[in-house]
Design a protein around this motif. Structure first.
Motif, PDB file in Angstrom:
ATOM      1  N   GLN A  53       4.138  -2.244 -12.233  1.00  0.00           N
ATOM      2  CA  GLN A  53       4.316  -3.677 -12.458  1.00  0.00           C
ATOM      3  C   GLN A  53       3.005  -4.435 -12.239  1.00  0.00           C
ATOM      4  O   GLN A  53       2.666  -5.346 -13.000  1.00  0.00           O
ATOM      5  N   VAL A  54       2.272  -4.052 -11.208  1.00  0.00           N
ATOM      6  CA  VAL A  54       0.982  -4.700 -10.922  1.00  0.00           C
ATOM      7  C   VAL A  54       0.009  -4.447 -12.073  1.00  0.00           C
ATOM      8  O   VAL A  54      -0.678  -5.361 -12.555  1.00  0.00           O
ATOM      9  N   VAL A  55      -0.055  -3.209 -12.554  1.00  0.00           N
ATOM     10  CA  VAL A  55      -0.954  -2.855 -13.656  1.00  0.00           C
ATOM     11  C   VAL A  55      -0.565  -3.609 -14.921  1.00  0.00           C
ATOM     12  O   VAL A  55      -1.423  -4.133 -15.646  1.00  0.00           O
ATOM     13  N   LYS A  56       0.733  -3.700 -15.199  1.00  0.00           N
ATOM     14  CA  LYS A  56       1.227  -4.361 -16.410  1.00  0.00           C
ATOM     15  C   LYS A  56       0.891  -5.847 -16.441  1.00  0.00           C
ATOM     16  O   LYS A  56       0.446  -6.390 -17.457  1.00  0.00           O
ATOM     17  N   HIS A  57       1.106  -6.535 -15.330  1.00  0.00           N
ATOM     18  CA  HIS A  57       0.938  -7.982 -15.296  1.00  0.00           C
ATOM     19  C   HIS A  57      -0.433  -8.463 -14.844  1.00  0.00           C
ATOM     20  O   HIS A  57      -0.829  -9.580 -15.150  1.00  0.00           O
ATOM     21  N   GLU A  58      -1.173  -7.613 -14.090  1.00  0.00           N
ATOM     22  CA  GLU A  58      -2.436  -8.077 -13.515  1.00  0.00           C
ATOM     23  C   GLU A  58      -3.626  -7.179 -13.795  1.00  0.00           C
ATOM     24  O   GLU A  58      -4.759  -7.567 -13.548  1.00  0.00           O
ATOM     25  N   GLY A  59      -3.378  -5.954 -14.265  1.00  0.00           N
ATOM     26  CA  GLY A  59      -4.478  -5.040 -14.555  1.00  0.00           C
ATOM     27  C   GLY A  59      -4.728  -4.054 -13.428  1.00  0.00           C
ATOM     28  O   GLY A  59      -4.320  -4.267 -12.283  1.00  0.00           O
ATOM     29  N   TRP A  60      -5.410  -2.955 -13.767  1.00  0.00           N
ATOM     30  CA  TRP A  60      -5.694  -1.897 -12.796  1.00  0.00           C
ATOM     31  C   TRP A  60      -6.504  -2.393 -11.600  1.00  0.00           C
ATOM     32  O   TRP A  60      -6.309  -1.931 -10.480  1.00  0.00           O
ATOM     33  N   GLU A  61      -7.408  -3.342 -11.848  1.00  0.00           N
ATOM     34  CA  GLU A  61      -8.316  -3.755 -10.774  1.00  0.00           C
ATOM     35  C   GLU A  61      -7.588  -4.388  -9.594  1.00  0.00           C
ATOM     36  O   GLU A  61      -8.071  -4.337  -8.461  1.00  0.00           O
ATOM     37  N   ARG A  62      -6.386  -4.959  -9.824  1.00  0.00           N
ATOM     38  CA  ARG A  62      -5.670  -5.595  -8.719  1.00  0.00           C
ATOM     39  C   ARG A  62      -5.125  -4.589  -7.716  1.00  0.00           C
ATOM     40  O   ARG A  62      -4.849  -4.922  -6.570  1.00  0.00           O
ATOM     41  N   LEU A  63      -4.955  -3.329  -8.138  1.00  0.00           N
ATOM     42  CA  LEU A  63      -4.531  -2.294  -7.203  1.00  0.00           C
ATOM     43  C   LEU A  63      -5.639  -1.995  -6.196  1.00  0.00           C
ATOM     44  O   LEU A  63      -5.386  -1.409  -5.142  1.00  0.00           O
ATOM     45  N   TYR A  64      -6.867  -2.382  -6.551  1.00  0.00           N
ATOM     46  CA  TYR A  64      -8.011  -2.130  -5.680  1.00  0.00           C
ATOM     47  C   TYR A  64      -8.607  -3.428  -5.152  1.00  0.00           C
ATOM     48  O   TYR A  64      -9.773  -3.464  -4.772  1.00  0.00           O
ATOM     49  N   GLY A  65      -7.799  -4.498  -5.107  1.00  0.00           N
ATOM     50  CA  GLY A  65      -8.263  -5.770  -4.573  1.00  0.00           C
ATOM     51  C   GLY A  65      -8.643  -5.627  -3.100  1.00  0.00           C
ATOM     52  O   GLY A  65      -7.844  -5.149  -2.297  1.00  0.00           O
ATOM     53  N   GLY A  66      -9.866  -6.024  -2.763  1.00  0.00           N
ATOM     54  CA  GLY A  66     -10.330  -5.925  -1.380  1.00  0.00           C
ATOM     55  C   GLY A  66     -10.769  -4.537  -0.974  1.00  0.00           C
ATOM     56  O   GLY A  66     -10.879  -4.237   0.214  1.00  0.00           O
ATOM     57  N   LEU A  67     -11.037  -3.663  -1.962  1.00  0.00           N
ATOM     58  CA  LEU A  67     -11.395  -2.277  -1.644  1.00  0.00           C
ATOM     59  C   LEU A  67     -12.676  -2.173  -0.816  1.00  0.00           C
ATOM     60  O   LEU A  67     -12.726  -1.434   0.168  1.00  0.00           O
ATOM     61  N   MET A  68     -13.723  -2.912  -1.215  1.00  0.00           N
ATOM     62  CA  MET A  68     -15.008  -2.777  -0.524  1.00  0.00           C
ATOM     63  C   MET A  68     -14.932  -3.209   0.945  1.00  0.00           C
ATOM     64  O   MET A  68     -15.367  -2.460   1.833  1.00  0.00           O
ATOM     65  N   PRO A  69     -14.380  -4.413   1.252  1.00  0.00           N
ATOM     66  CA  PRO A  69     -14.255  -4.744   2.677  1.00  0.00           C
ATOM     67  C   PRO A  69     -13.287  -3.809   3.398  1.00  0.00           C
ATOM     68  O   PRO A  69     -13.437  -3.554   4.592  1.00  0.00           O
ATOM     69  N   SER A  70     -12.313  -3.266   2.667  1.00  0.00           N
ATOM     70  CA  SER A  70     -11.382  -2.322   3.284  1.00  0.00           C
ATOM     71  C   SER A  70     -12.087  -1.023   3.655  1.00  0.00           C
ATOM     72  O   SER A  70     -11.833  -0.451   4.720  1.00  0.00           O
ATOM     73  N   LEU A  71     -12.968  -0.553   2.773  1.00  0.00           N
ATOM     74  CA  LEU A  71     -13.738   0.658   3.080  1.00  0.00           C
ATOM     75  C   LEU A  71     -14.657   0.415   4.274  1.00  0.00           C
ATOM     76  O   LEU A  71     -14.804   1.287   5.145  1.00  0.00           O
ATOM     77  N   ALA A  72     -15.260  -0.781   4.302  1.00  0.00           N
ATOM     78  CA  ALA A  72     -16.116  -1.127   5.436  1.00  0.00           C
ATOM     79  C   ALA A  72     -15.287  -1.176   6.717  1.00  0.00           C
ATOM     80  O   ALA A  72     -15.711  -0.688   7.778  1.00  0.00           O
ATOM     81  N   GLY A  73     -14.093  -1.761   6.612  1.00  0.00           N
ATOM     82  CA  GLY A  73     -13.207  -1.842   7.763  1.00  0.00           C
ATOM     83  C   GLY A  73     -12.733  -0.478   8.224  1.00  0.00           C
ATOM     84  O   GLY A  73     -12.645  -0.203   9.421  1.00  0.00           O
ATOM     85  N   THR A  74     -12.431   0.390   7.253  1.00  0.00           N
ATOM     86  CA  THR A  74     -11.975   1.748   7.584  1.00  0.00           C
ATOM     87  C   THR A  74     -13.079   2.528   8.280  1.00  0.00           C
ATOM     88  O   THR A  74     -12.839   3.201   9.295  1.00  0.00           O
ATOM     89  N   ALA A  75     -14.290   2.451   7.718  1.00  0.00           N
ATOM     90  CA  ALA A  75     -15.415   3.166   8.319  1.00  0.00           C
ATOM     91  C   ALA A  75     -15.670   2.659   9.742  1.00  0.00           C
ATOM     92  O   ALA A  75     -15.868   3.440  10.679  1.00  0.00           O
ATOM     93  N   ALA A  76     -15.640   1.316   9.897  1.00  0.00           N
ATOM     94  CA  ALA A  76     -15.873   0.729  11.224  1.00  0.00           C
ATOM     95  C   ALA A  76     -14.751   1.105  12.190  1.00  0.00           C
ATOM     96  O   ALA A  76     -15.004   1.515  13.326  1.00  0.00           O
ATOM     97  N   SER A  77     -13.496   0.971  11.723  1.00  0.00           N
ATOM     98  CA  SER A  77     -12.346   1.253  12.586  1.00  0.00           C
ATOM     99  C   SER A  77     -12.313   2.706  13.041  1.00  0.00           C
ATOM    100  O   SER A  77     -12.164   2.994  14.229  1.00  0.00           O
TER     101      SER A  77
END
Length: 333
Positions: A53-77
């Motif tokens: 549903q997310v891909v259909k209405h908003e595109g693939w990129e929305r599944l990865y919204g906030g990926l970069m700060p999330s990766l930074a947060g994961t690495a830090a955490s």
């Protein structure tokens, strides 16, 4: 290189790999946790259907919204957590050995000590990295919130398909959070998150206990080896995370509600003043089921991520220690 630093770096590496693989599930789960207006037919959507549903209405990129700060947060955490976990673990082991010399205990770290070590590490981690997760939660839920503010005139389906979310990046979120509540806004949800320390505490307690029993069983076998394979680490990590997630999931929902953007309107049900206010309003307007929204998605995502993290982390630790041993031998020659 110290053992604590090796474990910290290995934990960060394992966390990043696990995050990259499971991030779409995490995005879907955050949306499920913060949604309050789903229709009955929408509640039946599983993780895969929700992603479609997310891909259909908003595109693939929305599944990865906030990926970069999330990766930074994961690495830090993960780096902070494993670093301090190993430091506290070493101290606990030293205390256990000292107690054995005095005729108390068998020299091993008990279940309660493992729980305390994991809890202390988790508290340090939460206090240092909570601002990152506030930003990530806002980025993951942005399009959903913006979409809800659109007029609900027919045809509704065309509104969902044609909706274009405005530019919204990390800098926008930081400014938005600061404008709403100042510096303290970046520590929204920190109280339930601190209580959520019980999740990794339970997880590591189960993991260490199961790992200890497995190694003991293998050492008593005919082979006499106490080595554990990557697949066994994967399964132990999955089992430990499953138990911890089932117990602590309601706190995770409350945390996500507090960290997502607060909708200020005449409908007071959408605005939370704090942890206790969020809990009382959820009980009043949504019932106990509101605390378990998206739990099936979270179980799949967190169990898979934890299993991958444990497996990769242990393999990285083995690899680094092997390299250090080889370098030491070459130096002596």
């Amino acid at each position: 290189m110290s053992d604590a630093l090796i474990n910290g770096l290995a934990g960060a590496g394992g966390g990043i790999i696990a995050q990259l693989i499971t991030y779409p599930l995490q995005t879907v789960n955050t949306r499920q946790q913060t949604e309050r207006d789903l229709k009955k037919d929408e509640k039946k959507l599983g993780p895969v259907d929700h992603m479609c549903q997310v891909v259909k209405h908003e595109g693939w990129e929305r599944l990865y919204g906030g990926l970069m700060p999330s990766l930074a947060g994961t690495a830090a955490s993960q780096g902070v957590y494993y670093y301090f976990y190993q430091i506290f673990r070493n101290k606990a082991e030293a205390i256990a050995l000292d107690r054995r010399k005095k005729g108390v205990g068998d020299g091993s770290v008990g279940m309660l000590s493992s729980l305390v070590v994991a809890a202390l590490s988790g508290c340090v981690n939460v206090l240092l990295t909570n601002p990152i997760w506030v930003v990530v939660t806002r980025l993951q839920t942005h399009s959903k919130i913006s979409k809800k503010l659109q007029p609900r005139h027919p045809p509704e389906e065309e509104i969902l398909v044609d909706f274009e979310p405005p530019p919204y990046g990390t800098s926008h979120v930081i400014q938005e959070v600061y404008d709403e509540a100042g510096v303290w806004g970046f520590w929204k949800g920190v109280f339930p998150t601190l209580i959520m320390v019980s999740n990794p505490s339970i997880q590591f307690m189960l993991y260490e206990t199961l790992l200890k029993k497995l190694r003991k069983r293998r050492s008593s076998s005919k082979s006499g080896s106490n080595g554990v394979t990557a697949l066994q680490i994967f399964l132990l990590g999955a089992l430990a995370k499953l138990g911890a997630t089932v117990v602590t999931y309601p706190l995770l929902v409350v945390k996500s509600r507090l960290q997502s953007k607060q909708v200020i309107s005449a409908d007071n049900r959408r605005h939370y003043r704090g942890t206790s206010d969020a809990i009382m309003k959820m009980i009043r307007y949504e019932g106990l089921s509101g605390f378990y929204k998206g739990m099936s998605t979270k179980i799949v995502q967190s169990v898979l991520a934890a299993a991958i993290l444990f497996m990769v982390k242990e393999e990285l630790v083995k690899g680094v220690r092997l390299l250090i041993t080889k370098d030491a031998k070459n130096t002596l020659r």
